[in-house]
Design a protein around this motif. Structure first.
Motif, mmCIF file in Angstrom:
data_model
loop_
_atom_site.group_PDB
_atom_site.id
_atom_site.type_symbol
_atom_site.label_atom_id
_atom_site.label_comp_id
_atom_site.label_asym_id
_atom_site.label_seq_id
_atom_site.Cartn_x
_atom_site.Cartn_y
_atom_site.Cartn_z
ATOM 1 N N UNK A 432 0.789 -1.241 0.000
ATOM 2 C CA UNK A 432 0.000 0.000 0.000
ATOM 3 C C UNK A 432 0.822 1.292 0.000
ATOM 4 N N UNK A 433 2.118 1.212 -0.085
ATOM 5 C CA UNK A 433 2.924 2.431 -0.154
ATOM 6 C C UNK A 433 4.395 2.130 0.052
ATOM 7 N N UNK A 434 5.184 3.164 0.275
ATOM 8 C CA UNK A 434 6.609 2.920 0.489
ATOM 9 C C UNK A 434 7.233 4.063 1.281
ATOM 10 N N UNK A 435 8.492 3.875 1.602
ATOM 11 C CA UNK A 435 9.202 4.905 2.346
ATOM 12 C C UNK A 435 9.995 5.781 1.375
ATOM 13 N N UNK A 436 10.085 7.054 1.693
ATOM 14 C CA UNK A 436 10.911 7.984 0.907
ATOM 15 C C UNK A 436 12.075 8.386 1.806
ATOM 16 N N UNK A 437 13.276 8.244 1.296
ATOM 17 C CA UNK A 437 14.469 8.497 2.103
ATOM 18 C C UNK A 437 15.218 9.666 1.469
ATOM 19 N N UNK A 438 15.072 10.834 2.072
ATOM 20 C CA UNK A 438 15.731 12.029 1.541
ATOM 21 C C UNK A 438 17.093 12.200 2.195
ATOM 22 N N UNK A 439 18.090 12.558 1.393
ATOM 23 C CA UNK A 439 19.386 12.937 1.959
ATOM 24 C C UNK A 439 19.577 14.423 1.719
ATOM 25 N N UNK A 440 19.981 15.125 2.757
ATOM 26 C CA UNK A 440 20.212 16.565 2.654
ATOM 27 C C UNK A 440 21.694 16.837 2.926
ATOM 28 N N UNK A 441 22.325 17.591 2.071
ATOM 29 C CA UNK A 441 23.695 18.018 2.328
ATOM 30 C C UNK A 441 23.705 19.529 2.225
ATOM 31 N N UNK A 442 24.076 20.193 3.307
ATOM 32 C CA UNK A 442 24.015 21.650 3.304
ATOM 33 C C UNK A 442 25.230 22.282 3.942
ATOM 34 N N UNK A 443 25.326 23.556 3.752
ATOM 35 C CA UNK A 443 26.405 24.304 4.379
ATOM 36 C C UNK A 443 25.894 25.733 4.589
ATOM 37 N N UNK A 444 26.723 26.578 5.139
ATOM 38 C CA UNK A 444 26.334 27.975 5.349
ATOM 39 C C UNK A 444 27.614 28.789 5.401
ATOM 40 N N UNK A 445 27.488 30.099 5.244
ATOM 41 C CA UNK A 445 28.698 30.921 5.203
ATOM 42 C C UNK A 445 29.518 30.799 6.482
ATOM 43 N N UNK A 446 28.898 30.529 7.615
ATOM 44 C CA UNK A 446 29.676 30.418 8.849
ATOM 45 C C UNK A 446 29.124 29.275 9.689
ATOM 46 N N UNK A 447 29.949 28.773 10.608
ATOM 47 C CA UNK A 447 29.499 27.711 11.518
ATOM 48 C C UNK A 447 28.263 28.159 12.285
ATOM 49 N N UNK A 448 28.233 29.451 12.647
ATOM 50 C CA UNK A 448 27.103 29.966 13.448
ATOM 51 C C UNK A 448 25.786 29.830 12.675
ATOM 52 N N UNK A 449 25.884 30.058 11.363
ATOM 53 C CA UNK A 449 24.646 30.057 10.566
ATOM 54 C C UNK A 449 24.168 28.641 10.240
ATOM 55 N N UNK A 450 25.053 27.661 10.478
ATOM 56 C CA UNK A 450 24.712 26.298 10.063
ATOM 57 C C UNK A 450 23.500 25.763 10.833
ATOM 58 N N UNK A 451 23.503 25.961 12.154
ATOM 59 C CA UNK A 451 22.411 25.398 12.958
ATOM 60 C C UNK A 451 21.064 25.991 12.536
ATOM 61 N N UNK A 452 21.085 27.305 12.305
ATOM 62 C CA UNK A 452 19.851 27.985 11.889
ATOM 63 C C UNK A 452 19.313 27.379 10.588
ATOM 64 N N UNK A 453 20.250 27.176 9.644
ATOM 65 C CA UNK A 453 19.824 26.631 8.351
ATOM 66 C C UNK A 453 19.320 25.183 8.525
ATOM 67 N N UNK A 454 20.020 24.453 9.367
ATOM 68 C CA UNK A 454 19.627 23.063 9.629
ATOM 69 C C UNK A 454 18.205 23.002 10.184
ATOM 70 N N UNK A 455 17.921 23.856 11.166
ATOM 71 C CA UNK A 455 16.588 23.839 11.787
ATOM 72 C C UNK A 455 15.524 24.263 10.785
ATOM 73 N N UNK A 456 15.837 25.274 9.978
ATOM 74 C CA UNK A 456 14.868 25.754 8.987
ATOM 75 C C UNK A 456 14.576 24.664 7.959
ATOM 76 N N UNK A 457 15.627 23.940 7.566
ATOM 77 C CA UNK A 457 15.464 22.842 6.612
ATOM 78 C C UNK A 457 14.478 21.811 7.151
ATOM 79 N N UNK A 458 14.711 21.382 8.401
ATOM 80 C CA UNK A 458 13.855 20.332 8.967
ATOM 81 C C UNK A 458 12.406 20.775 9.098
ATOM 82 N N UNK A 459 12.235 22.004 9.578
ATOM 83 C CA UNK A 459 10.851 22.492 9.734
ATOM 84 C C UNK A 459 10.141 22.453 8.387
ATOM 85 N N UNK A 460 10.839 22.962 7.392
ATOM 86 C CA UNK A 460 10.230 23.105 6.084
ATOM 87 C C UNK A 460 9.966 21.727 5.436
#
Ligand code: FAD
Lengths: 517, 324
Positions: A432-460
């Motif tokens: 009746x269906x299947x699993x979808x397995x997404x891989x995300x590879x990201x970066x940001x201009x600075x280490x500080x900005x990485x967490x913010x981008x990571x959280x925004x990615x997951x929410x979205x």
């Protein structure tokens, strides 16, 4: 929930409550307790990519105050009862391969390592089952079963670094799940200790009421600590038959899988890679080519990471430029493996091949499928290298019914592609269906900005998936990472979950904060 | 103070000495349960629940082979409807056809189907129901999940003691194109049962099996259904598994039957019945249990302590009745 990782080298000393109880706890487990910094840091995280980013930044997730190694059900019961009396958090710990922050000690307390539950019983060939300790490592179990001519059929990519108890706690899925099911499908009964300190063992079929195992499996340490399980086993496969196809599009590939399953065929493995993932899947290095950091040359160890870091933020930091490249790739790769009795596996392979050819699949023979099989655990070696280059890498696995799978795929891609490079494959297929397995590879201009981008990615990404009809997780579980989305998805079921929590863990000491509890 | 009938409003009607409740929505059912709880009454004790109001035959999703359906729909009627779309609920045990969707999904043994290799899975992929405190619970979507404890288990197979199913998304399968029977004989019942389990493990599935003794040999009649290709593959597989455990092909078979009620038993219960010379008819044949005719009823097992404590927290007032 906001988590405050600790900066600097020195951890705060263990909490007074734990120090007060230390002697009594140590007496229960014959001294197998540690408050050493090294142990506390080691048990402060699992393989949650965000925790790995913190470590790269020199920050430590909240650590437990002590690590304790009980060896019998009675010891676990006594530890939990004492923790209850003293209101200490207890965090069951398997091998720490979870990817959702499930073992992070948000409120300190005791990390309860269950690896001493390492017994593997005799196989009962008539009932086709075996009793296994919760602390048995996956690979050890499968090797021992195979040596006796049997298999569990559970092969997560993390088989070498995860325990049976961790599988139960997070509802794990292995690569051969289309045939053998997820771990919860393999359980006859489970054993352990509730957050009340009471020992339990769930009944086996025939039941007079609900399957009680299923109310505890998946609880991620928030209701109980598993100490053992009775699992279904199968005779080891006599033969494995491999075949791969190129298909013109993801949509066609999904339709093919659906038809194959509808025809009653049960491949052990069926995997469809989207065009971007197809390009990459053919280019993996074998595991032997990955060198551990200590064996790298000076250039590899010092100069290269810096270069990669700059490169990563210039490329992966701009996913809006990268993701459209996916449009250039067209073909999707479909991989099948049938296993079991030799003639039957052959017959199933022929039937699946006929279906694929009739729908425009291009038969690539067995080569690419065998190659996938050969490299199926290599992800373990690729991850750390990518993390070292200043990126974040994460995976999101959800499942959905066939009528919405394509929509989930498109909407998650669209939602996530502003934040990271997005790849996807489809595995763990059901009628009746299947699993979808997404891989995300990201970066940001600075280490500080990485967490913010990571959280925004997951929410979205998660919100796109659930609003298109998918669930929150197919096999990685919830942990801290998806706790909010999970609670939101429960509706009034939240009360039922809270009732279970009140019953099995009235003082809320078991893995507090996980599953949003 | 209002009478009970007044409090329940249009949901309730008097029937003889008792009351019949016929809610049409989860909210109506939830408020009826609240009224019963306040008055310390319970379903089954002078109050009967009629789920006929949950009669929705919802969307049939042909791609996912599922249908959304209300708990009050009779299973036989549902099967007739879905057969028109060339789909079926599959090879269920006989009693399943006389149930409603709600009682089927709640039944600890009937509400499950067998999938390769010999595994059981609930017929309901998703379920909605009402808990005794009035909460309306809908389980997670998707064929499988890793989203905490499986709250659907409060309803699926729960016998209606922790919550009541109001609707479900049921798993379907293609209507079989072919059905074939085969007879095999074995030197012992142990060999016969081992051949069946071996076939299940290897990927065969049985619509029905009859096992009986004849002239020193144990006779096994298997019925296999599915697409033409599937039946051919599975019969060949069963034949090879039979041969590897002293089995001898004896022909096509002719629909033997065993009388009596069918209930869920273990393989060792089946072995004991055969050892005493009984003939048995097996349905929903899985590696863990089967639903059998001709095997004695199991002795009563009292509910486990875990089950009792669940009942205590979810239904303290015993609105859904008592545990045995
Ligand atoms: C590279 C990589 C690949 C992976 N591939 C897969 C995959 O293919 N399939 C898959 O399903 N997962 C996969 N995972 C995720 C992970 O391996 C699983 O979630 C696994 O089930 C965790 O097992 P563990 O023993 O390491 O548990 P841990 O990480 O130690 O714990 C996970 C959770 O379970 C709880 N827990 C652990 N043991 C017990 C116990 N005995 N009793 C009660 N609670 C307990 C913990 O408190 C925690 O909440 C992968 C992870 C990595 C890093």
């Amino acid at each position: 929930m906001t988590i405050a990782p600790l900066a600097g080298n020195a951890l705060p000393p263990p909490r007074a409550g734990v120090l007060d109880a230390q002697a009594a706890l140590a007496a229960i487990v014959q001294g197998r307790l540690s408050t050493k910094q090294l142990d506390r840091v080691s048990y402060s995280r699992d393989m949650w990519p965000l925790a790995m980013v913190w470590l790269r930044q020199g920050r430590v997730p909240p650590p437990p105050d002590a690590v304790i190694w009980p060896g019998t059900d009675d010891e676990v019961a006594k530890v939990i009862r004492l923790a209850r009396e003293r209101r200490l958090a207890v965090i069951p710990f398997g091998a720490g391969s979870g990817v959702c922050g499930g073992t992070v000690a948000l409120h300190g307390g005791l990390s309860l390592d269950l690896k001493r539950f390492d017994g593997i019983g005799q196989i009962d060939p008539t009932r086709r089952c075996v009793d296994v300790g919760a602390g048995v490592m996956g690979e050890t179990l499968e090797r021992r079963l195979e040596a006796r001519g049997w298999t569990l059929g559970h092969f997560p990519s993390s088989i070498a670094m995860s325990t049976v108890g961790g599988w139960l706690a997070a509802r794990s899925a292995g690569q051969l799940s289309t045939r053998y099911g997820k771990i919860e499908d393999m359980v006859l009964s489970v054993r352990g200790v509730l957050g009340t300190g009471e020992r339990f063992e769930t009944p086996e079929r025939p039941f007079d009421g609900p399957d009680l195992s299923q109310l505890l499996i998946g609880s991620e340490g928030t209701l109980c600590a598993f100490t053992g399980v009775r699992l279904r086993v199968h005779p080891r496969a006599e033969a494995r038959v491999f075949r791969a196809f190129d298909v013109p599009s993801v949509e066609r590939g999904l339709e093919l899988i659906r038809r194959v399953l509808r025809e009653g065929l049960r491949p052990a493995v069926v995997r469809l890679y989207d065009p971007f993932d197809t390009v990459l899947v053919g280019r993996q290095k074998p595991a032997s080519a990955h060198r551990s950091p200590s064996r790298r040359s000076g250039f590899e160890a010092t100069v290269l990471p810096g270069l990669l870091k700059t490169l990563a933020s210039q490329t992966l930091g701009r996913p809006k430029l990268l993701n459209p490249l996916a449009q250039l790739a067209k073909k999707s790769r479909l991989v099948f493996m049938f296993e079991g009795e030799a003639k039957h596996a052959d017959a199933e392979d022929r039937a699946a091949a006929a279906a694929c050819l009739s729908m425009g699949g291009h038969d690539l023979g067995e080569g690419p499928a065998r190659e996938w099989f050969h490299k199926r655990y290599d992800v373990n070696f690729r991850l750390p290298r990518l993390m070292e280059s200043g990126t974040f890498v994460d995976t999101m696995e959800v499942s959905a019914s066939w009528d919405v799978v394509q929509d989930v795929y498109e909407r998650v891609r669209a939602a996530a592609s502003s934040y990271a490079l997005v790849l996807c494959h489809f595995s763990h297929a059901y009628a009746e269906g299947c699993s979808l397995y997404f891989s995300f590879v990201g970066s940001a201009p600075s280490e500080e900005a990485i967490e913010e981008r990571y959280q925004a990615l997951w929410r979205s990404a998660l919100s796109a998936a659930t609003s298109a009809g998918a669930n929150v997780s197919h096999h990685h579980g919830i942990g801290l990472l998806k706790a909010r989305a999970y609670q939101d998805s429960l509706g009034e079921g939240r009360h039922a979950l809270a009732t279970l929590k009140r019953l099995f863990d009235p003082d809320g000491i078991m893995n507090p904060g996980k599953l949003g509890l | 103070m209002k009478t009970l009938l007044e409090s329940l409003g249009s949901i309730a009607r008097q029937a003889g000495d008792g009351l019949v409740l016929r809610p049409r929505s989860e909210r109506e059912l939830a408020s009826a349960l609240m009224v019963l709880r306040d008055r310390q009454l319970a379903l089954g004790e002078g109050v009967t629940l009629d789920r006929g109001g949950f009669d929705r035959l919802g969307r049939l999703d042909d791609r996912s082979m599922t249908i959304d359906v209300g708990a009050g729909v009779p299973v036989r009627e549902l099967e007739t409807r879905i057969n028109l779309q060339r789909l079926t609920l599959g090879a269920l045990a006989p009693a399943a056809w006389d149930a409603t969707v709600g009682s089927l999904v709640e039944d600890p043994s009937l509400g499950f189907r067998v999938i390769v290799p010999g595994r059981l899975e609930p017929l309901a992929v998703r379920v909605t129901g009402v808990l005794p405190d009035g909460a309306v619970v809908t389980s997670s979507p998707g064929p499988r999940h890793a989203v905490g404890p499986d709250l659907a288990s409060l309803l699926i197979g729960g016998g209606g003691v922790l919550g009541l199913v109001t609707s479900a998304t049921l798993r379907l399968m293609p209507l079989p194109q072919d059905e074939q029977r085969r007879l095999y004989s074995f030197a012992s019942h142990a060999d016969a049962l081992e051949a069946l389990r071996e076939s299940l493990s290897a990927g065969a599935s049985f619509a029905r099996v009859v096992v009986r003794g004849r002239a020193g040999r144990i006779i096994v009649e298997v019925t296999v259904r599915g697409s033409a290709g599937q039946v051919e593959r599975e019969l060949a597989l069963i034949g090879r598994c039979a041969e590897s455990t002293s089995g001898r092909f004896e022909g096509q078979g002719r629909e033997a039957e065993v009388d009596g009620a069918a209930h869920e038993v273990t393989w060792s219960d089946v072995a004991s019945a055969l050892a005493q010379g009984a003939s048995v008819e097996l349905f929903r044949v899985s590696l863990s249990t089967v639903i059998a005719r001709g095997v004695g009823v199991r002795t009563f097992v009292p509910p486990s302590p875990l089950m009792r404590s669940l009942k205590d927290v979810f239904d303290r007032a015993r609105v859904l009745g008592r545990l045995p």
